[in-house]
Design a protein around this motif. Structure first.
Motif, PDB file in Angstrom:
ATOM      1  N   HIS A   1      11.949  -3.254   9.403  1.00 43.34           N
ATOM      2  CA  HIS A   1      12.305  -4.216  10.440  1.00 43.34           C
ATOM      3  C   HIS A   1      11.359  -4.079  11.640  1.00 43.34           C
ATOM      4  O   HIS A   1      10.842  -5.069  12.161  1.00 43.34           O
ATOM      5  CB  HIS A   1      13.765  -3.998  10.867  1.00 43.34           C
TER       6      HIS A   1
ATOM      7  N   HIS B   1       8.283  -6.757  13.289  1.00 42.12           N
ATOM      8  CA  HIS B   1       7.993  -7.167  14.669  1.00 42.12           C
ATOM      9  C   HIS B   1       6.512  -6.954  14.987  1.00 42.12           C
ATOM     10  O   HIS B   1       5.892  -7.773  15.657  1.00 42.12           O
ATOM     11  CB  HIS B   1       8.849  -6.372  15.657  1.00 42.12           C
TER      12      HIS B   1
ATOM     13  N   LEU C   1      15.023  -7.072  22.250  1.00 41.58           N
ATOM     14  CA  LEU C   1      14.232  -5.979  21.693  1.00 41.58           C
ATOM     15  C   LEU C   1      12.929  -5.914  22.495  1.00 41.58           C
ATOM     16  O   LEU C   1      12.294  -6.942  22.725  1.00 41.58           O
ATOM     17  CB  LEU C   1      13.892  -6.263  20.238  1.00 41.58           C
TER      18      LEU C   1
ATOM     19  N   CYS D   1      16.869 -10.031  19.463  1.00 37.71           N
ATOM     20  CA  CYS D   1      17.045  -9.544  18.090  1.00 37.71           C
ATOM     21  C   CYS D   1      18.271  -8.640  18.041  1.00 37.71           C
ATOM     22  O   CYS D   1      18.471  -7.807  18.908  1.00 37.71           O
ATOM     23  CB  CYS D   1      15.814  -8.766  17.617  1.00 37.71           C
TER      24      CYS D   1
ATOM     25  N   HIS E   1      16.507  -0.968  14.950  1.00 33.48           N
ATOM     26  CA  HIS E   1      15.084  -0.624  15.094  1.00 33.48           C
ATOM     27  C   HIS E   1      14.899   0.872  15.251  1.00 33.48           C
ATOM     28  O   HIS E   1      15.847   1.598  15.534  1.00 33.48           O
ATOM     29  CB  HIS E   1      14.507  -1.325  16.320  1.00 33.48           C
TER      30      HIS E   1
HETATM   31 ZN   LIG Z   1      14.461  -6.820  15.373  1.00 35.92          ZN
END
Ligand SMILES: [Zn+2]
Length: 232
Positions: free
Chosen positions: A100, A104, A187, A197, A201
């Motif tokens: 994840h 990004h 985020l 988001c 993370h």
């Molecule tokens: Zn995210």
């Protein structure tokens, strides 16, 4: 509504909780560390333990607007009011967190609109709205540099009023925040990505580790699909 502990601390592997609803092959809790399917990230699996009993959670997802822990049919489930010990399958979840966070980073390397995506422990993909060809080597090198840069990753909640008072903040976001839902979770990968988001993370980009660009597929004239893999 279930208190979503995984949004406060994505590194929680175990926790206690109390059963608030026991349905047909699903259980709801007062709080949970299990991430529900969403944003392209799979729902968590793991175990519930109580009074000498153990049951496997095979999926977690939103049902009727709240989190449901899903079990195989016929499994003995804890009744309402039971205190249960939760444990997620951490190895699988940690790979989801690495993937994840890598997604990004990939989105910051390829600054095009994202039209789709999917995360799994083995491979993940992002679809970009773009016509240009992608040079795998250049993108791979940029991604590796961002990982090695050990950039801090954090999340914070912000109200719509604060957003309205800081149009500059909205301008710097790579994806525009949803409106009309109250607080928005942001985020922030320091100096690299800022966007709304709700996922889980890592604390730092270095934890992504060995990531590699896989196949780049042409899915229509305006769509490039980039696959990524973890090499361990
Ligand atoms: Zn995210």
């Amino acid at each position: 509504m279930t208190r979503e502990l995984f949004r406060e601390d994505s590194y929680l592997k175990t926790s206690g909780a109390v059963v608030t609803e026991c349905g047909d092959a699903f259980v709801r809790l007062d709080q949970t560390i299990f991430y529900p399917l969403g944003g392209g990230q799979p729902g968590d699996t793991g175990t519930f333990t109580w009074d000498g009993e153990t049951a496997r959670v095979v999926n977690t997802r939103y049902v009727d607007g709240d989190i449901a822990h899903v079990f195989e049919e016929g499994v003995t489930l804890p009744p309402v009011g039971t205190t249960v010990e939760l444990e997620i399958d951490w190895e699988r979840r940690y790979r989801h967190m690495r993937m994840h966070t890598a997604m990004h980073l990939l989105g910051s390397v390829l600054q095009y609109g994202v039209t789709g995506g999917n995360i799994s422990a083995e491979k993940s993909r992002l679809d970009f709205d773009m016509e240009d060809a992608i040079d795998k080597e250049t993108v791979g090198t940029a991604l590796t540099e961002l990982v090695a840069g050990d950039h801090s990753v954090s999340c914070r909640w912000i109200s719509e009023e604060e957003l309205d008072a800081n149009p500059e903040l909205v301008r710097t976001m790579s994806v525009q925040p949803p409106r009309g839902k109250g607080a928005i979770r942001l985020l922030d990968i320091e100096g690299i990505d800022l966007q709304p988001c709700g996922g889980t993370h890592l604390r730092s980009t270095s934890e992504v580790g060995a990531v590699r660009i896989g196949k780049v597929e042409k899915k229509g004239r305006h769509n490039r699909r980039v696959n990524i893999h973890l090499d361990d």
